[in-house]
Design a protein around this motif. Sequence first.
Motif, short mmCIF file in Angstrom:
data_model
loop_
_atom_site.label_atom_id
_atom_site.label_comp_id
_atom_site.label_asym_id
_atom_site.label_seq_id
_atom_site.Cartn_x
_atom_site.Cartn_y
_atom_site.Cartn_z
N LYS A 4 0.87 -1.16 0.00
CA LYS A 4 0.00 0.00 0.00
C LYS A 4 0.91 1.22 0.00
CE LYS A 4 -1.57 -2.21 3.47
NZ LYS A 4 -2.14 -2.63 4.75
N LYS A 5 0.37 2.35 -0.44
CA LYS A 5 1.23 3.52 -0.55
C LYS A 5 0.85 4.59 0.47
CE LYS A 5 3.14 2.84 -4.98
NZ LYS A 5 2.37 2.17 -6.01
N ILE A 6 1.89 5.15 1.09
CA ILE A 6 1.66 6.24 2.04
C ILE A 6 2.28 7.52 1.49
CG2 ILE A 6 3.65 5.42 3.41
CD1 ILE A 6 2.39 6.86 5.83
N TYR A 7 1.48 8.58 1.52
CA TYR A 7 1.99 9.90 1.14
C TYR A 7 2.08 10.73 2.43
CZ TYR A 7 1.97 14.67 -0.64
OH TYR A 7 2.27 15.98 -0.88
N ILE A 8 3.28 11.20 2.76
CA ILE A 8 3.44 11.98 3.99
C ILE A 8 3.69 13.44 3.64
CG2 ILE A 8 4.70 12.21 6.18
CD1 ILE A 8 5.52 9.35 6.03
N ASN A 9 2.85 14.30 4.19
CA ASN A 9 3.03 15.74 3.99
C ASN A 9 3.59 16.30 5.30
OD1 ASN A 9 2.02 18.52 4.54
ND2 ASN A 9 1.32 18.38 2.43
N VAL A 17 10.36 16.54 10.66
CA VAL A 17 11.04 15.82 9.57
C VAL A 17 11.50 14.46 10.10
CG1 VAL A 17 12.99 15.88 7.97
CG2 VAL A 17 11.75 17.99 8.51
N ASN A 18 12.08 14.49 11.29
CA ASN A 18 12.55 13.27 11.93
C ASN A 18 11.39 12.32 12.26
OD1 ASN A 18 13.84 12.13 14.92
ND2 ASN A 18 14.99 11.95 13.04
N ASP A 19 10.31 12.88 12.79
CA ASP A 19 9.15 12.04 13.11
C ASP A 19 8.58 11.40 11.84
OD1 ASP A 19 9.29 12.45 15.80
OD2 ASP A 19 7.72 13.98 15.89
N LEU A 45 -0.94 11.08 5.15
CA LEU A 45 -0.66 11.46 6.53
C LEU A 45 -0.10 12.88 6.56
CD1 LEU A 45 0.73 9.42 9.41
CD2 LEU A 45 1.89 11.56 8.87
N PHE A 46 -0.75 13.73 7.34
CA PHE A 46 -0.27 15.10 7.52
C PHE A 46 0.52 15.16 8.83
CE2 PHE A 46 -4.12 15.55 4.97
CZ PHE A 46 -3.68 16.38 3.95
N ASN A 47 1.80 15.52 8.73
CA ASN A 47 2.58 15.74 9.96
C ASN A 47 2.67 17.25 10.13
OD1 ASN A 47 3.95 15.22 12.22
ND2 ASN A 47 5.79 14.43 11.23
N THR A 48 2.06 17.77 11.18
CA THR A 48 1.64 19.17 11.19
C THR A 48 2.38 20.06 12.19
OG1 THR A 48 -0.01 18.66 12.86
CG2 THR A 48 -0.67 18.41 10.56
N CYS A 49 2.27 21.37 11.95
CA CYS A 49 2.91 22.38 12.80
C CYS A 49 1.89 23.43 13.18
CB CYS A 49 4.04 23.03 12.00
SG CYS A 49 4.85 24.38 12.86
N THR A 50 1.95 23.90 14.41
CA THR A 50 1.00 24.92 14.85
C THR A 50 1.72 26.14 15.44
OG1 THR A 50 -0.98 25.29 16.19
CG2 THR A 50 0.65 23.79 17.12
N VAL A 51 3.01 26.28 15.11
CA VAL A 51 3.80 27.33 15.75
C VAL A 51 3.31 28.73 15.37
CG1 VAL A 51 5.76 27.64 14.14
CG2 VAL A 51 6.14 27.73 16.61
N ARG A 52 2.78 28.86 14.15
CA ARG A 52 2.14 30.11 13.74
C ARG A 52 0.79 29.76 13.12
NH1 ARG A 52 7.45 30.54 13.15
NH2 ARG A 52 7.35 29.22 11.31
N ALA A 53 -0.13 30.74 13.16
CA ALA A 53 -1.50 30.45 12.71
C ALA A 53 -1.53 30.02 11.24
CB ALA A 53 -2.38 31.67 12.93
#
Length: 440
Positions: A4-9, A17-19, A45-53
């Motif tokens: 199966k294929k995973i696309y990571i954003n 990046v490490n995670d 899969l979205f690997n996300t940041c909330t440091v700025r709005a």
Amino acid sequence: MNNKKIYINTVGCQMNVNDSERIAAMLQPLGYIQTKKRQEADLILFNTCTVRAGAEESLLQNIANLKNLKSKKTGKILIAVAGCVAQQMGEQLLKRYPWVDLVVGTHNLHLLPDMLMDAENGKQRVETAFLDDNAEVERFSAIRREARISAFVTVMQGCDNFCSYCIVPFVRGREVSRRFTDVLDEVSELAAIGVKEIVLLGQNVNSYGIKGVKQPPFFVLLRAVTAISGIERVRFVTSHPKDMSDDLISCFAELPKLCGSLHLPAQSGSNRILRAMNRGYTREHYLDTIGKLRKARPDIKITGDMIVGFPGETEAEFEETLSLMEEVNYFDLFSFVYSPRPGTKAAEFDDNLEKEVKLERLGRLQKLQGIHSRIHNEGYVGSTQRVLVEGLAKRHGQVSGRCDSGRIVNLTGTPSLIGKTVDVKILEGYANSLLGELEK
Ligand code: SAH
Ligand code: SF4
Ligand code: F3S
């Protein structure tokens, strides 16, 4: 095994990046291989940041847009949200976007395989509980990795500094240091598969060892890592100015494998703003540290982060940031307009500056930095640099690597150079990279 294929954003800092690397390695045994094409993914899969709005808003827009894709695509497509927005919003994400299958917080990556199996069976899950400080294995287990030139190694997680503007301590939890021997074991294993460069990683690497279960201080770890044979270069990121001890600074004089660059964010050049930011140092202390670093390693390149338009920042205070930049002469600077974040102290301050004023200040700051960066890059022309070649360059017939400062150097050469450290004569300095040729 069916593939199966995973696309990571991935967005956000090196932690993410490490995670993402960890996630890809963890899901391989479940039959997921990574793809760069979102259209062919079975799992997005979205690997996300909330440091700025801004980062958070564009993520939410992205997720909203997936509603149609999910209903149209025949066969199953799964959507997962990880990282700091997942941690911050948790359950709320599923309520707002019911087509999301799983939400995995910053302390819960070890649960991901199990969560994914549930998702494949139609069961949605949200896991955002923080781990106990002693949960070493769940937190720091080494990532199974393929041969490569450079690798991140996590040494600590979390942040206890609570800078008044920053959401990171809320979404990454308390500072925890990884066991000293575990870090060294991972570095040795990486050296054994041919890794040449190690980047030690943490929100505040230089407060390693201090909090929670005590470990030796960071400079001791750094010395031990540079002593591992096969490792040719060591870097570390990110350091907090208040924790730059003299012992750590002297490493730059004494350890030839330690690269001559340091990311040391100042955030502002004004003492009043630094105090309001709860940064724990003054402009004078920061400059004093830079002076010591330059004494230890005269050609050290300093990079940093700056925030403009912090609540109440006056024109004169902003100009103190510009004058700090002149004094430090940053190699590179990441600069941001202040963004109020929920739950932080500064979000309660009166954010009274007009948006135009903030943007105008950011423009001035970036213009000045553009000049400084260009002068740095042009300064390389005619010099010879040791370049660790990491891979093929975008341009055909060229390879790409980094010099000691971390600047990218492209040069004509064959793939046989990859993994080697070579002397390169620098011919041109551009905005973000250098062009060179192999020294004859
Ligand atoms: N631990 C690191 C990185 C923190 S986040 C450090 O202390 O440097 C990366 C950068 O984002 C910060 O250095 C800061 O410049 C910026 N940042 C954090 N919160 C912000 C906010 N609310 N608005 C604008 N920039 C912010
Ligand atoms: Fe945020 Fe400050 Fe911690 Fe950096 S040190 S992560 S800016 S709270
Ligand atoms: Fe962003 Fe989380 Fe890193 S908020 S900066 S991804 S720690």
